[in-house]
Design an enzyme around this catalytic site. Sequence first.
Site, short mmCIF file in Angstrom:
data_model
loop_
_atom_site.label_atom_id
_atom_site.label_comp_id
_atom_site.label_asym_id
_atom_site.label_seq_id
_atom_site.Cartn_x
_atom_site.Cartn_y
_atom_site.Cartn_z
N GLY A 191 -8.27 -15.32 -0.71
CA GLY A 191 -7.00 -15.31 0.02
C GLY A 191 -6.41 -13.93 -0.03
O GLY A 191 -7.13 -12.93 -0.17
N PHE B 41 -17.27 -10.60 -8.76
CA PHE B 41 -17.08 -11.42 -7.56
C PHE B 41 -18.07 -12.58 -7.49
O PHE B 41 -18.47 -13.01 -6.41
CB PHE B 41 -17.16 -10.57 -6.29
CG PHE B 41 -15.99 -9.65 -6.13
CD1 PHE B 41 -14.86 -10.04 -5.43
CD2 PHE B 41 -16.01 -8.38 -6.68
CE1 PHE B 41 -13.77 -9.21 -5.30
CE2 PHE B 41 -14.93 -7.53 -6.55
CZ PHE B 41 -13.80 -7.94 -5.86
N VAL C 67 0.83 -1.21 0.00
CA VAL C 67 0.00 0.00 0.00
C VAL C 67 0.86 1.25 0.00
O VAL C 67 0.62 2.20 -0.75
CB VAL C 67 -0.96 0.00 1.21
CG1 VAL C 67 -1.69 1.34 1.32
CG2 VAL C 67 -1.97 -1.14 1.09
N LYS D 168 -7.87 -11.34 6.75
CA LYS D 168 -7.65 -10.65 8.02
C LYS D 168 -8.75 -9.63 8.31
O LYS D 168 -9.11 -9.41 9.47
CB LYS D 168 -6.28 -9.98 8.06
CG LYS D 168 -6.09 -8.74 7.24
CD LYS D 168 -4.70 -8.15 7.43
CE LYS D 168 -4.50 -6.89 6.63
NZ LYS D 168 -5.42 -5.79 7.03
N CYS E 154 -5.82 -9.05 2.40
CA CYS E 154 -6.92 -8.21 2.88
C CYS E 154 -8.13 -8.99 3.39
O CYS E 154 -8.47 -8.91 4.57
CB CYS E 154 -7.36 -7.25 1.76
SG CYS E 154 -6.11 -6.04 1.32
N LYS F 218 -14.19 0.50 5.13
CA LYS F 218 -13.23 -0.42 4.51
C LYS F 218 -13.50 -1.86 4.92
O LYS F 218 -13.54 -2.77 4.09
CB LYS F 218 -11.80 -0.03 4.90
CG LYS F 218 -10.71 -1.00 4.41
CD LYS F 218 -10.74 -1.17 2.90
CE LYS F 218 -9.77 -2.25 2.41
NZ LYS F 218 -8.38 -1.89 2.53
#
Length: 458
Positions: free
Chosen positions: A258, A250, A11, A264, A261, A205
């Site tokens: 996996g 999606f 990032v 977790k 992002c 987010k």
Amino acid sequence: MKIAVIGTGYVGLVTGTCLAETGNEVICVDIDQLKVEKMQHGIIPIYEPGLDILFLRNISQKRLSFTTDLAMAIKDAQIIFMALPTPPGEDGTADLSYILGAAADVSKLITSYKVIINKSTVPVGTADKVKAVFEANTAVEVDVVSNPEFLREGVAVEDFMKPDRVVIGTKSEKAMKLMTELYAPYVRSGNPILFMDEKSSELTKYAANAFLATKITFMNEIANLCELVHADVDAVRLGIGSDDRIGKRFLFPGLGYGGSCFPKDVQALSKSAEEHQYNFQILKAVMTVNEKQKTVLVDKVLKYYKGNLKGKHFALWGLAFKPETDDIREAPALYIINRLLLNGATVTAYDPEGMNNIKALLGDKINYADNQYDALQGADALLIATEWSVFRNPDFEKMEEIMSNKVIFDGRNLYDLQKMVDLGYYYNSIGRSLISNSAATDATPTEEKRNPNELVSL
């Protein structure tokens, strides 16, 4: 503007490079001396399509630089981005030690007003914690802003340069003005800059990633049901994806999500809910289903070989968690390899970009090939874990010459079912089935023939 970016991970490096591309003077700071020296010499530490061009151009134009000296990096910066890791702790909660530690370091060095931006994915209330650190260490005015990233690995440069939206959490008019000026070049086409309070920004987010993870998981559940009822998940996907309330993205079934992002962030949001005495049941189900989905391909392999993989050798195409990245964090391939090895099999793997990362992690536990065809040498079957473009149109005749058996377990549904039957392959994919009227399934673990009317893909 003069900008400092603390942290040169995925990032931080994308953020710093793309900010420099619009004329800002950006200094990226990291504690890793060797990494910083490499970047100073134009060596980019990650694989991300298109980033290398911007990286080298802005270094040569002296808009982008790198240092280990935090004091020097932030001295003249109007805006300081914190792009630091928030790894899950043992209980799944996000570890904020890197962010709070950096905040403490910065708070002891600043002498003028700064906008401190949390770019990392953080739990609700983190901005308040960072603000408290500054208040405890300095009387200098700061505004702590939440500005979550929505970068997709593989298209991160495009996502940053042409964002769908920019989410900014702050109640400060001074910070709003600076942030509007900073992001104006990126939203010229009219996409919105959404201002909100810090907590709503932080939750946005987590909510976005959790929703997308849920969408992926739901489609994998549909795919598993399709196998049982002999429906075609591709047809179902098109049928529901054409509804604009649902959307087409999606909805591709596979081996679960996996990367750095989704795993977790879903876990962290669930833990955050627990801390507020809320039982987020959907997220718990998503995590349970996704964990099982990562190795659904091995379940198929075990069924095919009647539970005995001792002495079997498998080729594995794909190691990264998705194409166009070298990121192997929480990649399904890792779970597949582990289960195959535990069952006594051996593996030779190939991935266009993820090989070095896997080698660093697994060493000589598996074999590695220089290309996709070399990986097939002596393979009893091929397993596909990542949908790299190079795997989409292989030379099947060449594959037949190399492999011991014409058997493919495809976790990404790359090939047409009828074509695979016509080519004489046993082909098992996710959520798709086709009645075979050929001898396509002759390549079995034993000498016995399969029923020609048996489903060749379950």
